[in-house]
Write a protein that holds these residues in place. Structure first.
Motif, mmCIF file in Angstrom:
data_model
loop_
_atom_site.group_PDB
_atom_site.id
_atom_site.type_symbol
_atom_site.label_atom_id
_atom_site.label_comp_id
_atom_site.label_asym_id
_atom_site.label_seq_id
_atom_site.Cartn_x
_atom_site.Cartn_y
_atom_site.Cartn_z
ATOM 1 N N GLY A 275 0.807 -1.212 0.000
ATOM 2 C CA GLY A 275 0.000 0.000 0.000
ATOM 3 C C GLY A 275 0.842 1.264 0.000
ATOM 4 N N ASP A 276 2.101 1.149 0.389
ATOM 5 C CA ASP A 276 3.013 2.283 0.425
ATOM 6 C C ASP A 276 4.174 2.021 -0.519
ATOM 7 O OD1 ASP A 276 4.118 4.787 1.822
ATOM 8 O OD2 ASP A 276 5.739 3.344 2.096
ATOM 9 N N LYS A 277 4.470 2.957 -1.412
ATOM 10 C CA LYS A 277 5.501 2.714 -2.419
ATOM 11 C C LYS A 277 6.898 2.621 -1.815
ATOM 12 C CE LYS A 277 5.758 7.585 -3.938
ATOM 13 N NZ LYS A 277 4.495 8.045 -3.314
ATOM 14 N N PHE A 278 7.123 3.264 -0.689
ATOM 15 C CA PHE A 278 8.430 3.159 -0.037
ATOM 16 C C PHE A 278 8.647 1.753 0.511
ATOM 17 C CE2 PHE A 278 7.618 7.695 -0.017
ATOM 18 C CZ PHE A 278 8.847 8.230 -0.361
ATOM 19 N N THR A 279 7.592 1.183 1.104
ATOM 20 C CA THR A 279 7.686 -0.196 1.597
ATOM 21 C C THR A 279 7.859 -1.167 0.438
ATOM 22 O OG1 THR A 279 6.272 0.341 3.492
ATOM 23 C CG2 THR A 279 6.517 -1.987 2.935
ATOM 24 N N ALA A 280 7.117 -0.934 -0.663
ATOM 25 C CA ALA A 280 7.252 -1.795 -1.840
ATOM 26 C C ALA A 280 8.671 -1.712 -2.405
ATOM 27 C CB ALA A 280 6.229 -1.390 -2.910
ATOM 28 N N LEU A 281 9.269 -0.525 -2.362
ATOM 29 C CA LEU A 281 10.646 -0.364 -2.836
ATOM 30 C C LEU A 281 11.610 -1.169 -1.968
ATOM 31 C CD1 LEU A 281 12.808 1.017 -4.600
ATOM 32 C CD2 LEU A 281 12.768 2.922 -2.979
ATOM 33 N N ASP A 282 11.438 -1.091 -0.653
ATOM 34 C CA ASP A 282 12.303 -1.856 0.257
ATOM 35 C C ASP A 282 12.197 -3.348 -0.020
ATOM 36 O OD1 ASP A 282 13.269 0.368 1.554
ATOM 37 O OD2 ASP A 282 11.774 0.315 3.152
ATOM 38 N N LEU A 283 10.965 -3.844 -0.200
ATOM 39 C CA LEU A 283 10.764 -5.269 -0.455
ATOM 40 C C LEU A 283 11.394 -5.690 -1.780
ATOM 41 C CD1 LEU A 283 7.026 -5.598 0.681
ATOM 42 C CD2 LEU A 283 9.050 -6.386 1.921
#
Length: 220
Positions: free
Chosen positions: A74-82
């Motif tokens: 839901g958050d692009k920063f978290t998706a980037l980290d993953l």
């Protein structure tokens, strides 16, 4: 290493660009021969009550095959980290595999007389698996007249140019793209084949023997 960021349905903020540049330093440390990192952020909005999400796709190019990874949150920063974590794991596995091959040369050979592969941890598919693939056998549910509940299914289709390579090269490519299987054309037999991950560093391979299409058989 050059970095490119593209947003689909979402704007790319300066803060996100800064974070991407920081992550790119980590990727460059793991893959010093990499030349370019492409980052694609896709925003998906749903109308059936589902929460909107962001998908980050990473594509690393350089001297050698492409390396890809993606993640959704839901958050692009978290998706980037993953996605970066996935990319780092794929690079690590590929490096360990190269070191293992260097320290323990396998010298894979293909035996034409029995079709066996020696010197590589690849197990041929069983006869049951080959028969199921050839006949298209699937389980059929009977004994009920109720209509199944409607569920929209989205099938993602991707087309790639056919590539001729050895089984060993296909295994390496599979590790780099982070998939559990890889479709290719065996350079030794010219047959469409799939390598797939089993356990640990063990892999399997399925090959399709080219035969005449049904129409040609009927005509003869």
């Amino acid at each position: 290493m050059d970095t490119s960021i593209v947003g689909v349905g979402v704007g790319i903020t300066d803060r996100f660009r800064t974070v991407v540049e920081e992550k790119a330093l980590r990727v460059e440390h793991l893959a010093p021969r990499a030349q370019r990192l492409d980052v694609k952020v896709t925003h998906r909005a749903y109308h059936n009550g589902r929460v909107e999400d962001e998908t980050v796709e990473l594509t690393l190019t350089g001297k050698g095959p492409l390396v890809r990874a993606e993640a959704t949150d839901g958050d692009k920063f978290t998706a980037l980290d993953l996605a970066v974590d996935k990319l780092a794991e794929q690079l690590r596995r590929a490096k360990e595999k190269r070191l293992d091959a260097r320290n323990h040369p396998r010298g894979a050979t293909f035996k034409k007389e029995n079709g066996a592969l020696e010197g590589i941890d690849v197990q041929p598919a069983s006869l049951d698996v080959l028969e199921a693939v050839a006949t298209g056998t699937i389980p059929v549910q009977t004994g009920t007249t109720e209509e199944p509940e409607y569920t929209p299914v989205v099938i993602r289709t991707k087309n790639f140019e056919a590539e001729w390579m050895t089984v060993e090269e296909a295994v390496d490519r599979m590790e780099l793209v982070g998939h559990d299987f890889f479709l290719f054309i065996d350079a030794r037999s010219d047959q469409p084949s799939v390598v797939y991950r089993r356990k640990g560093w063990d892999y399997g391979v399925i090959s399709l023997a080219a035969t005449a299409p049904p129409e040609a058989k009927l005509a003869s």
